[in-house]
Design a protein around this motif. Structure first.
Motif, PDB file in Angstrom:
ATOM      1  N   PRO A   1     -13.082 -16.587 -30.433  1.00 12.07           N
ATOM      2  CA  PRO A   1     -12.144 -17.339 -31.283  1.00 12.07           C
ATOM      3  C   PRO A   1     -11.161 -16.436 -32.013  1.00 12.07           C
ATOM      4  CG  PRO A   1     -14.261 -17.123 -32.371  1.00 12.07           C
ATOM      5  CD  PRO A   1     -14.432 -16.521 -31.011  1.00 12.07           C
ATOM      6  N   ILE A   2      -9.921 -16.894 -32.107  1.00 14.90           N
ATOM      7  CA  ILE A   2      -8.898 -16.241 -32.929  1.00 14.90           C
ATOM      8  C   ILE A   2      -8.422 -17.281 -33.930  1.00 14.90           C
ATOM      9  CG2 ILE A   2      -6.626 -15.144 -32.986  1.00 14.90           C
ATOM     10  CD1 ILE A   2      -7.130 -14.403 -29.992  1.00 14.90           C
ATOM     11  N   GLU A   3      -8.715 -17.067 -35.197  1.00  9.24           N
ATOM     12  CA  GLU A   3      -8.309 -17.995 -36.254  1.00  9.24           C
ATOM     13  C   GLU A   3      -7.417 -17.228 -37.227  1.00  9.24           C
ATOM     14  OE1 GLU A   3     -12.008 -21.155 -36.284  1.00  9.24           O
ATOM     15  OE2 GLU A   3     -12.182 -19.384 -37.568  1.00  9.24           O
ATOM     16  N   VAL A   4      -6.120 -17.477 -37.119  1.00  6.43           N
ATOM     17  CA  VAL A   4      -5.135 -16.759 -37.932  1.00  6.43           C
ATOM     18  C   VAL A   4      -4.564 -17.722 -38.973  1.00  6.43           C
ATOM     19  CG1 VAL A   4      -3.363 -17.198 -36.163  1.00  6.43           C
ATOM     20  CG2 VAL A   4      -2.972 -15.442 -37.896  1.00  6.43           C
ATOM     21  N   VAL A   5      -4.752 -17.407 -40.233  1.00  3.75           N
ATOM     22  CA  VAL A   5      -4.343 -18.305 -41.318  1.00  3.75           C
ATOM     23  C   VAL A   5      -3.002 -17.851 -41.877  1.00  3.75           C
ATOM     24  CG1 VAL A   5      -4.949 -19.262 -43.555  1.00  3.75           C
ATOM     25  CG2 VAL A   5      -6.744 -18.795 -41.870  1.00  3.75           C
ATOM     26  N   VAL A   6      -1.990 -18.666 -41.661  1.00  8.94           N
ATOM     27  CA  VAL A   6      -0.636 -18.312 -42.108  1.00  8.94           C
ATOM     28  C   VAL A   6      -0.226 -19.051 -43.376  1.00  8.94           C
ATOM     29  CG1 VAL A   6       0.140 -17.663 -39.796  1.00  8.94           C
ATOM     30  CG2 VAL A   6       0.394 -20.032 -40.558  1.00  8.94           C
ATOM     31  N   GLY A   7      -1.092 -19.905 -43.887  1.00  8.61           N
ATOM     32  CA  GLY A   7      -0.801 -20.606 -45.129  1.00  8.61           C
ATOM     33  C   GLY A   7       0.009 -21.870 -44.934  1.00  8.61           C
ATOM     34  N   ALA A   8       0.367 -22.485 -46.053  1.00  9.75           N
ATOM     35  CA  ALA A   8       1.117 -23.748 -46.016  1.00  9.75           C
ATOM     36  C   ALA A   8       2.465 -23.564 -45.337  1.00  9.75           C
ATOM     37  CB  ALA A   8       1.310 -24.262 -47.442  1.00  9.75           C
ATOM     38  N   GLU A   9       2.884 -24.598 -44.617  1.00 10.51           N
ATOM     39  CA  GLU A   9       4.185 -24.563 -43.953  1.00 10.51           C
ATOM     40  C   GLU A   9       5.304 -24.859 -44.960  1.00 10.51           C
ATOM     41  OE1 GLU A   9       4.638 -23.515 -41.064  1.00 10.51           O
ATOM     42  OE2 GLU A   9       2.824 -23.879 -39.878  1.00 10.51           O
ATOM     43  N   PHE A  10       6.514 -24.395 -44.651  1.00  6.36           N
ATOM     44  CA  PHE A  10       7.665 -24.637 -45.516  1.00  6.36           C
ATOM     45  C   PHE A  10       7.889 -26.129 -45.693  1.00  6.36           C
ATOM     46  CE2 PHE A  10      12.311 -25.169 -46.113  1.00  6.36           C
ATOM     47  CZ  PHE A  10      12.446 -24.493 -47.312  1.00  6.36           C
ATOM     48  N   VAL A  11       7.843 -26.863 -44.590  1.00  7.17           N
ATOM     49  CA  VAL A  11       7.807 -28.327 -44.632  1.00  7.17           C
ATOM     50  C   VAL A  11       6.342 -28.712 -44.434  1.00  7.17           C
ATOM     51  CG1 VAL A  11       8.533 -30.469 -43.517  1.00  7.17           C
ATOM     52  CG2 VAL A  11      10.146 -28.556 -43.704  1.00  7.17           C
ATOM     53  N   THR A  12       5.747 -29.349 -45.392  1.00  5.51           N
ATOM     54  CA  THR A  12       4.309 -29.609 -45.379  1.00  5.51           C
ATOM     55  C   THR A  12       3.840 -30.184 -44.043  1.00  5.51           C
ATOM     56  OG1 THR A  12       4.258 -29.959 -47.768  1.00  5.51           O
ATOM     57  CG2 THR A  12       2.442 -30.908 -46.489  1.00  5.51           C
ATOM     58  N   GLY A  13       2.883 -29.492 -43.438  1.00 10.60           N
ATOM     59  CA  GLY A  13       2.275 -29.972 -42.199  1.00 10.60           C
ATOM     60  C   GLY A  13       3.071 -29.727 -40.939  1.00 10.60           C
TER      61      GLY A  13
ATOM     62  N   ASN B   1      -6.465 -22.332 -38.770  1.00 13.07           N
ATOM     63  CA  ASN B   1      -7.397 -22.617 -39.856  1.00 13.07           C
ATOM     64  C   ASN B   1      -8.673 -21.830 -39.586  1.00 13.07           C
ATOM     65  OD1 ASN B   1      -6.007 -24.661 -41.493  1.00 13.07           O
ATOM     66  ND2 ASN B   1      -6.189 -25.977 -39.682  1.00 13.07           N
ATOM     67  N   THR B   2      -9.570 -21.808 -40.532  1.00 13.45           N
ATOM     68  CA  THR B   2     -10.863 -21.153 -40.326  1.00 13.45           C
ATOM     69  C   THR B   2     -11.965 -22.189 -40.158  1.00 13.45           C
ATOM     70  OG1 THR B   2     -11.200 -21.032 -42.731  1.00 13.45           O
ATOM     71  CG2 THR B   2     -10.219 -19.109 -41.654  1.00 13.45           C
ATOM     72  N   GLY B   3     -13.047 -21.774 -39.511  1.00  7.79           N
ATOM     73  CA  GLY B   3     -14.174 -22.674 -39.298  1.00  7.79           C
ATOM     74  C   GLY B   3     -13.813 -23.883 -38.462  1.00  7.79           C
ATOM     75  N   THR B   4     -12.951 -23.696 -37.455  1.00  7.07           N
ATOM     76  CA  THR B   4     -12.410 -24.816 -36.684  1.00  7.07           C
ATOM     77  C   THR B   4     -13.361 -25.295 -35.586  1.00  7.07           C
ATOM     78  OG1 THR B   4     -11.311 -23.328 -35.118  1.00  7.07           O
ATOM     79  CG2 THR B   4     -10.056 -24.005 -37.065  1.00  7.07           C
ATOM     80  N   GLU B   5     -13.104 -26.514 -35.131  1.00  7.46           N
ATOM     81  CA  GLU B   5     -13.884 -27.076 -34.028  1.00  7.46           C
ATOM     82  C   GLU B   5     -13.653 -26.280 -32.751  1.00  7.46           C
ATOM     83  OE1 GLU B   5     -16.253 -29.504 -33.940  1.00  7.46           O
ATOM     84  OE2 GLU B   5     -16.086 -29.246 -36.098  1.00  7.46           O
ATOM     85  N   ILE B   6     -12.410 -25.880 -32.493  1.00 12.96           N
ATOM     86  CA  ILE B   6     -12.170 -25.120 -31.263  1.00 12.96           C
ATOM     87  C   ILE B   6     -12.766 -23.714 -31.387  1.00 12.96           C
ATOM     88  CG2 ILE B   6     -10.151 -26.473 -30.599  1.00 12.96           C
ATOM     89  CD1 ILE B   6      -8.386 -24.093 -31.344  1.00 12.96           C
TER      90      ILE B   6
END
Length: 271
Positions: free
Chosen positions: A174-186, A162-167
């Protein structure tokens, strides 16, 4: 809502044929490397720091929970046999301890203080680098570990999806890579887990190359722990020295590594 928790692009999964399930999962998986491509500069910065610290005798630590923790443990455990690095130079820690590698430990990831205790057991210092891994970017175990490490002057990095994360906020790199929604939600063991695995491969492999653990494109310091690896090593020695299979295998077994076998013969030739 965070990206990792957003609703799947697909509905009525239970009504899909097996073929459609596989095709659609594969379709989503194809997007992961493209997402990683966008954060290569951030990965590069972290790798450069890892190499600098390890050249000065430091170590690389991973912390995570669940899938993220397991991926860190796997990456760390593969470094000694693949590159001949001493045990304990790359260390993976998972919330809940080693038992959590095989079986989920309830609420282990919710303890914000435990990661620092786990790291202290390995005598972490400011010579080392700590990378926190969490798809959500907010796992308390990881957030707490990174925060405590920074308070002690330890260089920190992270891999989040995710972006803007606590970690991310607790990381120098920081490496924040956004891959989008999962095939099975979450279900972040899917695309998010794949992204984390690929990035971990990139970090550790690049670091090992820069630390001199690869010659040409060969794993010259790999441990000869089974017949397959002895065969691979024998072939490397044959190709490098232009000698027979039998002679190469004998030389390899005598010296214990491809590097030492090759250097012994080349050194002898120079003399």
């Amino acid at each position: 809502m965070t990206t990792t928790e957003s609703s799947s692009y697909y509905s009525d999964l239970e009504k899909m044929s097996v073929r459609d399930l596989l095709v659609n999962i594969n379709k989503e998986d194809k997007t992961v490397p493209l997402a990683i491509e966008k954060v290569i500069p951030q990965i590069e910065a972290l790798v450069n720091e890892v190499v600098k610290k390890m050249k000065d005798g430091g170590r690389l630590f991973y912390i995570g929970a669940g899938t993220s923790g397991r991926l860190g443990v796997v990456d760390a455990s593969e470094i000694p046999p693949t590159y001949g690095m001493p045990q304990g130079k790359v260390i993976g820690l998972i919330a809940g301890g080693d038992a959590a590698i095989r079986k989920a430990v309830e609420h282990a990831e919710d303890d914000v203080a435990q990661a620092w205790k786990d790291l202290q057991a390995h005598n972490i210092t400011d010579k080392d680098v700590l990378i926190g891994i969490a798809a959500s970017g907010r796992t308390p175990y990881v957030v707490g570990g990174l925060k405590d490490a920074r308070a002690h002057g330890i260089v920190t990095g992270c891999i989040a999806c995710n972006t803007g994360t606590e970690i991310g906020k607790q990381s120098d790199f920081p490496i924040e890579v956004v891959v989008g929604a999962e095939f099975v939600t979450g279900s972040t063991r899917m695309k998010s887990g794949t992204a984390q695995k690929l990035i971990l491969n990139m970090i550790s492999t690049s670091a090992m190359v820069k630390l001199g653990r690869v010659k040409g494109n060969k794993m010259v310091d790999m441990q000869l722990t089974n017949n397959k690896l002895i065969g691979r090593g024998t072939k490397m020695v044959m190709e490098e020295l232009g000698i027979s299979d039998a002679e190469a295998e004998q030389l390899l077994k005598e010296h214990g590594s491809v590097r030492k076998a090759v250097e012994s013969r080349k050194g002898h030739a120079r003399n």
